[in-house]
Scaffold this motif. Structure first.
Motif, PDB file in Angstrom:
ATOM      1  N   ASP A 106       0.878  -1.177   0.000  1.00 22.05           N
ATOM      2  CA  ASP A 106       0.000   0.000   0.000  1.00 22.05           C
ATOM      3  C   ASP A 106       0.916   1.228   0.000  1.00 22.05           C
ATOM      4  OD1 ASP A 106      -3.108   0.687   1.083  1.00 22.05           O
ATOM      5  OD2 ASP A 106      -1.600   2.218   1.562  1.00 22.05           O
ATOM      6  N   HIS A 142       0.785   3.863   1.606  1.00 17.97           N
ATOM      7  CA  HIS A 142       0.990   4.433   2.943  1.00 17.97           C
ATOM      8  C   HIS A 142       1.725   3.424   3.830  1.00 17.97           C
ATOM      9  CE1 HIS A 142      -2.716   6.313   1.238  1.00 17.97           C
ATOM     10  NE2 HIS A 142      -2.034   7.402   1.573  1.00 17.97           N
ATOM     11  N   ASP A 179      -3.218   2.214  -4.156  1.00 21.67           N
ATOM     12  CA  ASP A 179      -3.035   3.666  -4.080  1.00 21.67           C
ATOM     13  C   ASP A 179      -1.682   4.192  -4.584  1.00 21.67           C
ATOM     14  OD1 ASP A 179      -2.125   2.517  -1.740  1.00 21.67           O
ATOM     15  OD2 ASP A 179      -3.494   3.600  -0.406  1.00 21.67           O
TER      16      ASP A 179
END
Ligand SMILES: [Zn+2]
Length: 305
Positions: free
Chosen positions: A158, A160, A235
């Motif tokens: 991801d 993040h 993302d």
């Protein structure tokens, strides 16, 4: 038998009109996998809500109870970023059950994919960044507790940092946390994973895939996990509202093929969750998430799992 995919209608809980979290994507992903012929209905497995004791292998009983009862204080509630409702409690617990089931099926069949999961910003006593309970951490502890596995690699791609997961396992050598993420992105305060690979803003497909390919094989041979838990957040995509990297659909697909083929070819079972993905174009976003299941189906057949 084809690739096990895990889905529950409760993965979609209603949010107020216009809320920035793209909740409908979970149901749309299920529909897309069927309409595009990526999966047939028999491939889907339905998870159950886990017993509270399983959630408490990671989270404090006070937090679990306050969240489930809707009695968290407003500040703690705001940090989560999703308005409380009984349906959201059910969704949260069912999605945790989904990742546990995904991990169990991955051990059995070599590969399995959830259609939710990856709530890696959840800490033992509080939630953050749309994450309430940490499914990756809970599934790890549950499968260890059941005596099914000892050593786990959490591969978090991801965009993040997997800060909650890193914190939970900081003193636990049985779970290795790897996070490759955009360095200037949420969370503002990073935790220390066992291995962090921070990436510069704007990184494109080739640079990203080269970086991943540099780490992944050595990581597997050094750790030799009994299970890989893969957070396949989309993302890092150029079109993501929160990502700040520049991957294309092709880049995401190549990433899933690289991760899954490297692990499966070396004999390591992989349980995948879809992780983050934020875009106003829900169809484009849903397609991005489906690249995981497309790649996994291909790998599942190729290696005759
Ligand atoms: Zn994310």
């Amino acid at each position: 038998m084809d690739l096990p995919i895990i889905y529950h209608p409760a993965y979609v809980a209603p949010l107020p009109e216009g809320h920035r979290f793209p909740m409908p994507k979970f149901g749309k992903l299920y529909e897309l996998l069927l309409t595009d012929g990526v999966a047939n209905p028999e491939q889907f497995h339905t998870p159950k809500r886990p017993p509270t004791e399983w959630i408490e292998l990671v989270h404090t009983p006070e937090y679990v109870q306050a969240y489930c009862d809707g009695t968290l204080d407003p500040k703690a509630q705001r940090r989560i970023g999703l308005p409380w409702s009984p349906a959201l409690v059910n969704r949260t617990c069912t999605a945790v059950g989904g990742t546990i089931l995904t991990a169990q099926l991955a051990l059995q069949y070599g590969l399995a994919c959830n259609t939710a999961g990856g709530t890696h910003h959840a800490f033992p006593s509080y939630g953050s960044g749309f994450c309430i309970f940490n499914d990756l951490a809970i599934a790890s502890r549950v499968l260890q507790q059941l005596g099914l596995i000892q050593k786990i690699l959490i591969l978090d791609l991801d965009v993040h940092q997997g800060d909650g997961t890193a914190f939970i396992f900081q003193d636990d050598p049985s779970v290795f946390t790897f996070s490759m993420h955009c360095e200037v992105n949420f969370p503002g305060t990073k935790q220390k994973s066992d291995l962090d690979v921070p990436l510069p803003v704007g990184m494109d497909d080739d640079a990203y895939l080269q970086t991943l390919a540099k780490y992944l094989p050595d990581l597997l041979s050094e750790i030799q996990p009994d299970l890989v838990l893969y957070d396949a957040g989309v993302d890092p995509h150029a079109g993501d509202r929160l990502g700040k990297l520049a991957l294309t659909d092709t880049g995401i697909y190549r990433r899933e093929m690289l991760v899954l083929s490297t692990c499966v070819a070396a004999g390591y079972p992989v349980a995948s969750v879809i992780g983050g993905g934020y875009a106003d174009d829900l169809d484009a976003l849903t397609y991005r998430h489906s690249l995981l299941h497309r790649a996994a189906s291909e790998i599942y057949r190729k290696y005759h799992l």
